[in-house]
Scaffold this motif. Structure first.
Motif, mmCIF file in Angstrom:
data_model
loop_
_atom_site.group_PDB
_atom_site.id
_atom_site.type_symbol
_atom_site.label_atom_id
_atom_site.label_comp_id
_atom_site.label_asym_id
_atom_site.label_seq_id
_atom_site.Cartn_x
_atom_site.Cartn_y
_atom_site.Cartn_z
ATOM 1 N N GLY A 173 0.796 -1.218 0.000
ATOM 2 C CA GLY A 173 0.000 0.000 0.000
ATOM 3 C C GLY A 173 0.829 1.268 0.000
ATOM 4 O O GLY A 173 0.379 2.315 -0.443
ATOM 5 N N SER A 206 1.588 1.421 -3.860
ATOM 6 C CA SER A 206 0.460 1.128 -4.749
ATOM 7 C C SER A 206 0.915 0.900 -6.178
ATOM 8 O O SER A 206 0.350 1.445 -7.115
ATOM 9 C CB SER A 206 -0.578 2.247 -4.711
ATOM 10 O OG SER A 206 -0.980 2.486 -3.399
ATOM 11 N N ARG A 241 -0.630 1.177 -11.404
ATOM 12 C CA ARG A 241 -1.280 2.140 -10.525
ATOM 13 C C ARG A 241 -2.498 2.739 -11.212
ATOM 14 O O ARG A 241 -3.497 3.030 -10.567
ATOM 15 C CB ARG A 241 -0.311 3.229 -10.066
ATOM 16 C CG ARG A 241 -0.912 4.029 -8.935
ATOM 17 C CD ARG A 241 0.097 4.713 -8.092
ATOM 18 N NE ARG A 241 0.639 5.897 -8.733
ATOM 19 C CZ ARG A 241 1.589 6.651 -8.199
ATOM 20 N NH1 ARG A 241 2.107 6.326 -7.028
ATOM 21 N NH2 ARG A 241 2.032 7.700 -8.823
ATOM 22 N N LEU A 267 -5.132 0.442 -10.427
ATOM 23 C CA LEU A 267 -5.495 0.490 -9.009
ATOM 24 C C LEU A 267 -6.303 1.749 -8.677
ATOM 25 O O LEU A 267 -7.189 1.713 -7.829
ATOM 26 C CB LEU A 267 -4.248 0.405 -8.134
ATOM 27 C CG LEU A 267 -3.497 -0.919 -8.203
ATOM 28 C CD1 LEU A 267 -2.245 -0.883 -7.349
ATOM 29 C CD2 LEU A 267 -4.380 -2.075 -7.760
ATOM 30 N N VAL A 300 -5.698 1.927 -4.635
ATOM 31 C CA VAL A 300 -4.561 2.757 -4.246
ATOM 32 C C VAL A 300 -4.681 3.128 -2.780
ATOM 33 O O VAL A 300 -5.706 3.641 -2.341
ATOM 34 C CB VAL A 300 -4.499 4.030 -5.122
ATOM 35 C CG1 VAL A 300 -3.492 5.014 -4.553
ATOM 36 C CG2 VAL A 300 -4.132 3.665 -6.546
ATOM 37 N N GLY A 301 -3.660 2.830 -2.039
ATOM 38 C CA GLY A 301 -3.665 3.181 -0.630
ATOM 39 C C GLY A 301 -2.875 4.447 -0.419
ATOM 40 O O GLY A 301 -3.373 5.485 0.004
#
Lengths: 417, 366
Positions: free
Chosen positions: A167, A170, A260, A263, A269-270
C-alpha cells in the motif's frame, strides 16, 4: 441399581475415549516440515512444485549469525500439483505441512498455460488457506523462492511482508486465493496478479557493488544474459507491476505506472507518491503524497455500445517542493491540483490502453455491466468489446496539507525580489 | 411414567436454537446457493414464515392435548389406523435426523481435521456420550444445552463479525430474478430446515408452563432464522455464489477466514469443537425424541431400548461410503422433509380443528 454403579466409571471412559480420537491423526511437530512458501512452474507438460521448508533448528539458532538460510528449497515434479508434492516426499523425510504457507508463487510458464488446473488444490486441501497471497514470478517461481533477500531470514515471509506493505507505493495489487477464485468465476473480469521479480541487483544500479559473502549457492541461474560471474542466490526481490490474464491464462505484464492506473480505477490505491512537474519552473517537481483515494468504474451505455466512466477522488498531501512558488495563493494550489488530476488520469489511461492491447479485462468493464446492468450485459455483443469500448475519466484531487512547512526553500536572491 | 423431568421454556428455546444453528446449519447455505443462488434470502424468509406457521399448529395442538405428545394424540385425532403410522413416520424422521447429525459431524471432522481417523471411532465415541446423557433424561439434555448454548452462539457471532472485513456487497450482484419453481425448491429446503421445530411435537408435554411455548417458538424461529440469514449473506459477500456452491463446508471455510490482526487466526479448531458440541446436543435431542416416542408407542420405558437403538444408529450412520453420498441422501431429506415437517402438524391441526367438539378443554388436566 446397576445404572448408578456403572455411571461414573462409564463417564470417565467416555471422556477419555473422546480425547483419544485426536491422537489418531496426530502430527508430531518434529515429524512435519513447515512449508512456508510454494512455487508452481511448468516444464514440458509437467508441473514443478517448489517449496520452502523451514528448518526449525536453524531458526532456533537465532537468525543473525547463521551462514545458511533457515529454509530448504526443494522441488518435485508431476502431472498434477499433488503428484508433484508427493514427489517432494521422496526427498524429504518430513511431510510438508501447508498450514503455515505464506505465499504462492506462480511461474510465468505455468501462468501462460492457465491457472485453473492447479488453483483447485489450494482451495480444496484442508491445510491450505484461502487467504494465501498469490504472486506471479517473472521467469521461474523457483528462482524467486531461492532468492535470499535481506532483512528476513525466510524468503516466503519476506514476500508476504512485501505484499502486505504494498500500500505504501500502490504499484502492485494484492490478491489472495479467495479473490482469485471469485474473479475467475465472475463473468467479465480477468485476474490481475502482482508481479514478483528476482534480481541480482537493484534495477538502477549499473555497476554491482562487490559483495564478499561466501554463501552456499542454491543454484539461482541468472536467467538474463549479463555479467554472470558465479552462481549465487539473487538478493533483490521486487514487487512491482502486475500480470494481466485473459481468462485463466497469462496475457502480459503491466509496468508500475499502468498498474497504478488500474489500481486508481478499482480503488486499490492506498498511498504512494505522485511527482508532478511544477508549472512554474521547468524540470522542477512537486511531490504529492497520496493520503487516500476512491475509485469507481461506472458502466455507461451509448448507442448500445459499452462504455465506462472511471471516477477517481484523491486526497493529497504536499510533502516536497523543488520549485519556489508560494502556494498560499489558492489559485496556485488549484493549478497544482488540476495537474495532479491530469497526472492520475494519464496513469489510468495508460492502464486502460495496456488492457486494450492485451485484450484482458482486468478493469472488469464487462463485469460492471454484468453486475450493475444485467439486461444490457445480455444484449451487448462482447466480442467487439475492445473496438467499441469508450472510456471517460473524471478525476478530482484535493491537496489537504503541506506537512510541517508552508513555504518552500528559497535562495536569497529570490527572497529579496 | 418415566422420570424424564420437565424443562422450562427457556431451555426449550436453547434446545431448538442449537438444533437450528447446530449441525444442520452447516448444510443449509450450500444447499440454498445451489438451488437459488443469491435469491436464497427470499427462500429463507418464506421458509421462516412457514416455520412460524408450524409453530402455530404445534402449539395449537399442544393446547388441546396438553400432557400428551404427538404419539399419544395422533391416534385420538386421526384414529388408530392413520394415527400410528403417522407417528411412526415422524419418529423415523427423528431417527434419520439423529443419524444424519452424527454422520455430517463425522464427515466434517474427517475432511477438515482428522482425515485418517475411522468414522466408527468418531461416531462411536460420540454415541457413547449421547447414550449417557439420553439415559439421564430430557432434563439433563436441556441443562447441558442451556449451559453450552451461549458460548456456541457467542462464537458464531464472533465468526460472523470477524468475517466482515472480507465482505464485499458487490458479490451479491447481479440480482437476477430466477424462475419461481427454483425459488419454490429453495423454499422446500428452508421449510424442511426450519421444520426441525417439529421436535416440539414430542417435547411439548415436557415444557412447563406450556402457555409460553408459542412465544418461545416464535422467538426461536426468528432468532435461528436471523443467524442463518446473516450467515448466508456473510458467505455470499465473502465467497460469492460460485465459490460457495463449490465448497463442501462453506460455514467452516468462513470460520477459517477469520483473522484478527495477525496474531489471532486459524480458529477452525475452536469451531470444530463448537460443532462437536452441537453434534452431541443435536444427536442427543433427536435420539431422545425418537426413543421417548417409541417407548410411548410401545408402552414401556425407553431406557432399555437406548443401547440397541443407538447401536443401530451407528450402523446406519456408517452405511454411506463418503461425503458425496451423504450429501445426496441429505438432499432427499431437504426436498421431501417438508411433507413431514409442514404436512404432519398441518394435517393434525386441521383434522382436530374440524373434529374439535367440546372435549379439547377437558384435556387441560394439569
Amino acid at each position: 441399581m446397576v445404572q448408578k454403579r456403572i455411571g461414573k466409571p462409564l463417564l470417565g471412559v467416555l471422556i477419555l475415549s473422546f480425547l483419544l480420537t485426536g491422537c489418531w491423526n496426530r502430527q508430531e511437530i518434529n515429524e512435519i516440515g513447515f512449508a512456508v512458501g510454494l512455487g508452481v512452474d511448468k516444464a514440458e507438460k509437467l508441473y514443478q512444485v517448489t517449496t520452502q521448508l523451514a528448518l526449525p533448528a536453524k531458526l532456533a539458532e537465532g537468525g543473525g549469525g547463521g551462514e545458511e538460510p533457515p529454509v530448504w528449497v526443494v522441488s518435485g515434479q508431476g502431472k498434477t500439483i499433488f503428484e508433484a508434492i508427493r514427489d517432494i516426499n521422496t526427498r524429504s523425510p518430513r511431510k510438508p505441512f501447508w498450514g503455515h504457507l505464506n505465499v504462492i508463487v506462480i511461474g510465468e510458464e505455468a501462468a501462460k498455460d492457465g491457472i485453473i488446473p492447479f488453483i483447485d488444490l489450494f482451495s480444496r486441501g484442508h491445510e491450505f488457506r484461502r487467504l494465501n497471497q498469490i504472486v506471479v514470478a517473472k521467469g521461474k517461481a523457483r528462482e524467486v523462492l531461492e532468492a535470499q533477500p535481506k532483512l528476513e531470514n525466510i524468503t516466503a515471509v519476506f514476500l508476504n511482508r512485501l505484499v502486505e506493505n504494498r500500500g505504501g507505493q500502490s504499484v502492485a495489487p494484492g490478491v489472495n486465493v479467495n479473490d482469485l477464485l471469485i474473479t475467475l468465476s465472475t463473468p467479465g473480469i480477468d485476474p490481475f496478479l502482482p508481479k514478483i521479480e528476482a534480481r541480482e541487483k537493484e534495477v538502477h544500479i549499473k555497476e554491482p557493488p562487490q559483495k564478499e559473502e561466501e554463501q552456499k549457492a542454491g543454484g539461482g541461474e541468472g536467467k538474463k544474459p549479463g555479467e554472470k560471474k558465479e552462481e549465487k542466490p539473487k538478493e533483490i526481490l521486487e514487487l512491482r507491476g502486475g500480470a494481466a490474464f485473459r481468462g485463466d491464462k497469462f496475457a502480459g505484464w503491466l509496468n508500475e505506472v499502468e498498474t497504478r492506473g488500474l489500481l486508481w480505477a478499482t480503488g486499490g490505491v492506498g498511498s504512494g507518491i505522485l511527482a508532478v512537474e511544477s508549472p512554474w519552473q521547468k524540470d522542477k517537481f512537486v511531490s504529492l503524497e497520496i493520503k487516500g483515494a476512491q475509485g469507481e468504474i461506472v458502466p455507461q451505455l451509448a448507442a448500445n455500445k459499452p462504455g465506462a466512466l472511471i471516477k477517481v477522488k484523491a486526497s493529497l498531501n504536499l510533502v516536497e517542493q523543488q520549485d519556489s512558488r508560494f502556494l498560499e495563493d489558492p489559485r496556485s494550489l488549484q493549478r497544482l491540483q488540476e495537474l495532479a488530476a491530469n497526472e492520475i488520469k494519464g496513469e489510468i489511461m495508460k492502464g486502460v490502453e495496456k488492457a486494450r492491447t492485451l485484450q484482458s479485462d482486468i478493469f472488469g468493464f464487462e463485469g460492471k455491466f454484468y453486475k450493475e446492468d444485467y439486461n444490457s450485459w445480455k444484449k451487448i455483443d462482447w466480442k467487439q468489446k475492445w473496438q467499441e469500448l469508450q472510456v471517460n475519466y473524471q478525476v478530482d484531487t484535493v491537496i489537504e496539507t503541506s506537512s510541517m512547512a508552508i513555504r518552500p526553500v528559497k535562495l536569497s536572491s529570490e527572497v529579496a525580489r | 411414567m418415566n422420570k424424564i423431568g420437565n424443562i422450562s421454556p427457556r431451555q426449550a428455546f436453547f434446545l431448538i436454537l442449537i438444533l437450528l444453528n447446530g449441525i444442520f446449519y452447516l448444510m443449509l447455505p450450500r444447499q440454498l446457493v445451489n438451488e437459488v443462488g443469491s435469491m436464497g434470502w427470499l427462500a429463507l424468509m418464506l421458509g421462516l414464515g412457514a416455520a412460524i406457521a408450524i409453530i402455530g399448529f404445534i402449539t395449537g395442538l399442544g393446547r388441546r392435548y396438553a400432557d400428551k405428545s404427538i404419539v399419544q394424540y395422533a391416534p385420538l385425532i386421526l384414529g388408530k389406523a392413520l394415527g400410528y403410522p403417522i407417528s411412526l413416520v415422524l419418529l423415523l424422521y427423528f431417527a434419520m435426523l439423529a443419524v444424519g447429525s452424527l454422520r455430517i459431524f463425522a464427515e466434517l471432522l474427517n475432511s477438515a481435521l482428522l482425515p485418517e481417523t475411522p468414522r466408527l471411532v468418531l461416531i462411536g465415541s460420540l454415541v457413547l456420550l449421547v447414550y449417557w446423557v439420553v439415559q439421564n433424561g430430557l432434563e439433563d439434555i436441556a441443562r447441558v444445552t442451556e449451559f453450552l448454548s451461549p458460548f456456541i452462539i457467542f462464537l458464531l457471532f464472533l465468526a460472523l463479525l470477524g468475517n466482515i472485513q472480507y465482505a464485499d456487497i458487490s458479490r451479491l450482484k447481479p440480482v437476477v430474478f430466477i424462475e419461481w419453481w427454483k425459488i419454490g425448491r429453495g423454499i422446500l429446503s428452508t421449510v424442511s430446515y426450519f421444520g426441525l421445530v417439529v421436535t416440539l411435537l414430542m417435547l411439548f408435554p415436557f415444557i412447563k408452563p406450556y402457555d409460553r411455548v408459542a412465544r418461545m417458538g416464535f422467538f426461536v424461529v426468528v432468532t435461528g432464522g436471523l443467524i442463518s440469514g446473516v450467515t448466508y449473506l456473510s458467505l455470499l459477500t465473502t465467497f460469492g455464489v460460485e465459490e460457495t456452491a463449490r465448497m463442501a463446508w462453506p460455514v467452516l471455510e468462513m470460520v477459517r477466514m477469520v483473522r484478527i490482526s495477525s496474531f489471532l487466526e486459524r480458529l477452525d479448531a475452536l469451531f470444530l469443537a463448537v460443532w462437536l458440541t452441537t453434534a452431541f446436543l443435536n444427536a442427543s435431542l433427536l435420539s431422545f425424541c425418537f426413543l421417548e416416542g417409541t417407548s410411548q408407542l410401545l408402552g414401556y420405558s425407553y431406557r432399555k431400548l437406548t443401547l440397541p437403538v443407538l447401536g443401530i444408529f451407528v450402523v446406519i450412520t456408517l452405511l454411506p461410503p463418503g461425503l458425496i453420498q451423504v450429501l445426496n441422501i441429505y438432499r432427499y431429506l431437504e426436498i421431501y422433509g417438508f411433507v413431514i415437517t409442514l404436512g404432519i402438524p398441518l394435517l393434525l391441526f386441521l383434522v382436530s380443528s374440524i373434529k374439535k367438539g367440546g372435549k379439547h378443554g377437558a384435556e387441560k388436566n394439569r
